[in-house]
Design a protein around this motif. Structure first.
Motif, short mmCIF file in Angstrom:
data_model
loop_
_atom_site.label_atom_id
_atom_site.label_comp_id
_atom_site.label_asym_id
_atom_site.label_seq_id
_atom_site.Cartn_x
_atom_site.Cartn_y
_atom_site.Cartn_z
N LEU A 66 0.83 -1.02 0.07
CA LEU A 66 0.07 0.03 -0.19
C LEU A 66 0.82 1.32 0.17
N THR A 67 1.98 1.41 0.88
CA THR A 67 2.69 2.36 0.95
C THR A 67 3.69 2.80 -0.40
N SER A 68 4.17 1.71 -0.61
CA SER A 68 5.06 2.06 -2.12
C SER A 68 4.05 2.41 -3.17
N THR A 69 3.05 1.54 -3.62
CA THR A 69 1.99 1.50 -4.58
C THR A 69 1.49 2.91 -4.71
N LEU A 70 0.73 3.16 -3.60
CA LEU A 70 -0.06 4.49 -3.45
C LEU A 70 0.87 5.70 -3.35
N GLY A 71 2.04 5.55 -2.81
CA GLY A 71 2.89 6.88 -2.79
C GLY A 71 3.36 6.99 -4.19
N ALA A 72 3.59 5.91 -4.95
CA ALA A 72 3.85 6.08 -6.40
C ALA A 72 2.98 6.73 -7.19
N VAL A 121 -6.20 5.94 1.95
CA VAL A 121 -5.61 5.94 0.44
C VAL A 121 -4.95 7.39 0.21
N ALA A 122 -5.66 8.31 0.52
CA ALA A 122 -5.37 9.77 0.15
C ALA A 122 -4.14 10.07 1.11
N GLY A 123 -4.01 10.00 2.25
CA GLY A 123 -2.81 10.01 2.89
C GLY A 123 -1.44 9.40 2.36
N LEU A 124 -1.71 7.96 2.19
CA LEU A 124 -0.51 7.54 1.58
C LEU A 124 -0.11 8.01 -0.02
N MET A 125 -1.09 8.36 -0.45
CA MET A 125 -0.75 8.99 -1.98
C MET A 125 -0.10 10.30 -1.93
#
Length: 135
Positions: A66-72, A121-125
């Motif tokens: 979640l962290t890597s995918t949504l951050g990207a 999700v928004a926070g991770l993005m």
């Protein structure tokens, strides 16, 4: 996050895969300023968003993914000009579309679960957005 409740809400609201199309209709009605950010035909974007929503649900128990995918994904959205405020609009409109399509079977608990999940999700993005450069 309550994965079972999230999955039940999605299954209720997306019976014919029309949820995301309805989401875009609501988004453009409520927030017309974002319309120019999208092509005239949102069907390809809608298909990608639907796949992304399902992928997030499939990986709720995998924080690293979640962290890597949504951050990207967030970093990519920054290049499109998406602002942090737009994430609130997206969450608002997606939950509204789900509630509308879920009808009488949609519950306040589903609204709360989806609002919480979309906030995460928004926070991770947003964590993937580039740091502002000093002036």
């Amino acid at each position: 996050m309550n994965k079972e409740l999230l999955m039940a809400g999605l299954a209720l609201a997306d019976t014919d895969e029309g949820l995301i199309t309805r989401f875009y209709e609501i988004l453009f009605e409520r927030h017309p300023a974002v319309r120019p950010m999208f092509s005239a035909d949102v069907r390809p974007q809608a298909a990608m968003l639907r796949v992304a929503v399902i992928a997030v649900l499939d990986h709720l128990d995998d924080p690293a993914w979640l962290t890597s995918t949504l951050g990207a994904l967030g970093a990519k959205h920054a290049t499109y000009g998406a602002t942090p405020e737009m994430f609130d609009a997206v969450a608002e409109c997606l939950v509204a579309a789900m509630a509308e399509r879920g009808g009488a079977a949609w519950t306040p608990e589903m609204t709360a679960a989806w609002s919480e999940a979309l906030g995460v999700v928004a926070g991770l993005m947003l964590a993937g957005y580039p740091a502002p450069q000093p002036v």
